[in-house]
Design an enzyme around this catalytic site. Structure first.
Site, PDB file in Angstrom:
ATOM      1  CG  MET A   1     -10.875   2.427  -7.053  1.00 21.54           C
ATOM      2  SD  MET A   1     -10.676   1.240  -8.379  1.00 21.54           S
ATOM      3  CE  MET A   1     -11.437  -0.154  -7.606  1.00 21.54           C
TER       4      MET A   1
ATOM      5  N   GLY B   1      -0.558  -2.403  -3.797  1.00 21.38           N
ATOM      6  CA  GLY B   1      -1.403  -3.268  -3.038  1.00 21.38           C
ATOM      7  C   GLY B   1      -1.107  -4.898  -3.513  1.00 21.38           C
TER       8      GLY B   1
ATOM      9  CG  ASP C   1      -0.721   0.088 -12.290  1.00 17.03           C
ATOM     10  OD1 ASP C   1      -0.469   0.069 -13.474  1.00 17.03           O
ATOM     11  OD2 ASP C   1      -1.298  -0.780 -11.506  1.00 17.03           O
TER      12      ASP C   1
ATOM     13  CE  LYS D   1      -6.240   1.609 -16.561  1.00 18.91           C
ATOM     14  NZ  LYS D   1      -5.248   0.809 -16.623  1.00 18.91           N
TER      15      LYS D   1
ATOM     16  N   PRO E   1       0.726  -1.089  -0.076  1.00 17.37           N
ATOM     17  CG  PRO E   1      -0.009  -1.037   2.208  1.00 17.37           C
ATOM     18  CD  PRO E   1       0.725  -1.938   1.379  1.00 17.37           C
TER      19      PRO E   1
HETATM   20  N1  SAH Z   1      -4.707  -3.605  -6.073  1.00 17.26           N
HETATM   21  C1  SAH Z   1      -4.712  -2.516  -5.006  1.00 17.26           C
HETATM   22  C2  SAH Z   1      -6.048  -1.658  -5.160  1.00 17.26           C
HETATM   23  C3  SAH Z   1      -5.967  -0.981  -6.535  1.00 17.26           C
HETATM   24  S1  SAH Z   1      -7.563  -0.056  -6.793  1.00 17.26           S
HETATM   25  C4  SAH Z   1      -4.673  -3.070  -3.598  1.00 17.26           C
HETATM   26  O1  SAH Z   1      -4.748  -4.366  -3.509  1.00 17.26           O
HETATM   27  O2  SAH Z   1      -4.497  -2.137  -2.486  1.00 17.26           O
HETATM   28  C5  SAH Z   1      -7.285   1.496  -6.041  1.00 17.26           C
HETATM   29  C6  SAH Z   1      -7.804   2.039  -4.707  1.00 17.26           C
HETATM   30  O3  SAH Z   1      -7.200   1.409  -3.723  1.00 17.26           O
HETATM   31  C7  SAH Z   1      -7.784   3.495  -4.439  1.00 17.26           C
HETATM   32  O4  SAH Z   1      -8.755   4.089  -5.151  1.00 17.26           O
HETATM   33  C8  SAH Z   1      -7.893   3.444  -2.861  1.00 17.26           C
HETATM   34  O5  SAH Z   1      -9.345   2.911  -2.687  1.00 17.26           O
HETATM   35  C9  SAH Z   1      -6.990   2.116  -2.585  1.00 17.26           C
HETATM   36  N2  SAH Z   1      -5.955   2.232  -1.976  1.00 17.26           N
HETATM   37  C10 SAH Z   1      -4.597   1.942  -2.580  1.00 17.26           C
HETATM   38  N3  SAH Z   1      -3.682   2.374  -2.106  1.00 17.26           N
HETATM   39  C11 SAH Z   1      -4.021   2.881  -0.700  1.00 17.26           C
HETATM   40  C12 SAH Z   1      -3.216   3.571   0.276  1.00 17.26           C
HETATM   41  N4  SAH Z   1      -2.064   3.816   0.321  1.00 17.26           N
HETATM   42  N5  SAH Z   1      -4.234   4.339   1.121  1.00 17.26           N
HETATM   43  C13 SAH Z   1      -5.685   4.354   0.859  1.00 17.26           C
HETATM   44  N6  SAH Z   1      -6.211   3.650  -0.012  1.00 17.26           N
HETATM   45  C14 SAH Z   1      -5.425   3.000  -0.976  1.00 17.26           C
END
Ligand code: SAH
Length: 271
Positions: free
Chosen positions: A180, A99, A45, A67, A22
């Site tokens: 999101m 993530g 990304d 994106k 994250p």
């Molecule tokens: N594959 C990623 C998610 C991608 S979708 C995962 O597993 O985390 C993108 C969304 O993830 C963002 O719109 C937000 O809602 C969330 N997100 C990703 N990183 C974040 C972070 N550091 N803090 C808060 N929300 C996060």
């Protein structure tokens, strides 16, 4: 689906679909780190943090395919195609995603193209935003006294896609994590209230979770739009909805300066 194998040639490279976690660089897995060190090309990304990009060895080609809502970026089919093309010319091609690649990461779609093109691959999981947020905001996603389950949903509700199953998301013994969802706070509120979730249900919006700029905005379902439109809210941000949010008061151990200010100011404003 498009199949983009190069005729008459066999791919010599391998694609590594890797989760970058994250944000906090220390949350990268040891395997992800090792794979990055051996990378010849890295397609990443916008969500991948700068600290993690700094770990890419200088000899590796770095390609941003990110994106961000509202900004132009490579179309998914172009990314798929580029991955395959790179696998024909490079040995280790890393597809680095924020993530976990299999949680709202389109990792499945990219791999389908790779398989169709006969390219070898491996998947390295990452810590998803929900886990990072839960840990760093002090919100256990399940707790025997408050939530017996947790559901991850996307709040990026496209009008043309399948209707959201609000009835199942409104279960009071369940924690709901919305990825999101910030721009659709109103839809989410209406959906949950309409399905019987009470307006006083605690809500946390955590922005830039696990980084030194993490901020937590705490309120209720009733004022979720105020939280989501707070002028200081920076993307990416995640919504956590459910009783477990109340535990943040006692379990919040990660307190960057900005986070402390936001939480106190907001509590006063929302009273
Ligand atoms: N594959 C990623 C998610 C991608 S979708 C995962 O597993 O985390 C993108 C969304 O993830 C963002 O719109 C937000 O809602 C969330 N997100 C990703 N990183 C974040 C972070 N550091 N803090 C808060 N929300 C996060």
């Amino acid at each position: 689906m498009e199949i983009v194998a190069l005729p008459g040639q066999a791919s010599t490279g391998k694609v590594w679909l890797v989760g970058a976690g994250p944000g906090d660089v220390d949350l990268l897995t040891v395997k992800a780190y090792r794979v990055l060190q051996n990378a010849d090309a890295v397609l990443f990304d916008a969500l991948v943090s700068d600290d993690i990009l700094a770990l890419i060895p200088p000899h590796a080609e770095k390609i941003a395919v990110g994106k961000r809502a509202g900004k132009h970026s490579a179309a998914q089919s172009e990314i798929n195609q580029l991955l395959v093309t790179k696998a024909y010319t490079r040995k280790n091609v890393v597809r680095l995603k924020g993530g976990d690649p299999f949680i709202f990461g389109r990792g499945g779609e990219e791999l389908e193209t790779i398989v169709a093109a006969g390219v070898d691959f491996e998947v390295v999981p990452g810590i998803t935003a929900a886990s990072g947020t839960a840990a760093y905001a002090g919100i256990p996603l399940t707790h025997r006294d408050y939530a017996q389950g947790v559901t991850f949903i996307t709040g990026h509700c496209k009008l043309e896609s399948r209707p959201m199953d609000w009835q199942s998301y409104a279960n009071p013994n369940n924690t709901l994590v919305v990825y999101m969802g910030i721009l659709n706070a109103n839809l989410i509120k209406q959906g949950l209230l309409g399905a019987g979730r009470i307006a006083a249900t605690p809500v946390a919006i955590v922005s830039k979770a696990t980084t030194s700029s993490q901020q937590t905005f705490i309120g209720t379902l009733d004022n979720i739009e105020q939280l989501a439109s707070h002028p200081d809210l920076v993307m990416p941000a995640l919504m956590v909805i459910g009783e477990v949010v109340e535990l943040a008061d006692t379990l919040n151990w990660f307190t960057p300066q900005s986070n402390q200010i936001k939480t106190t100011e907001l509590a006063a404003q929302l009273k």
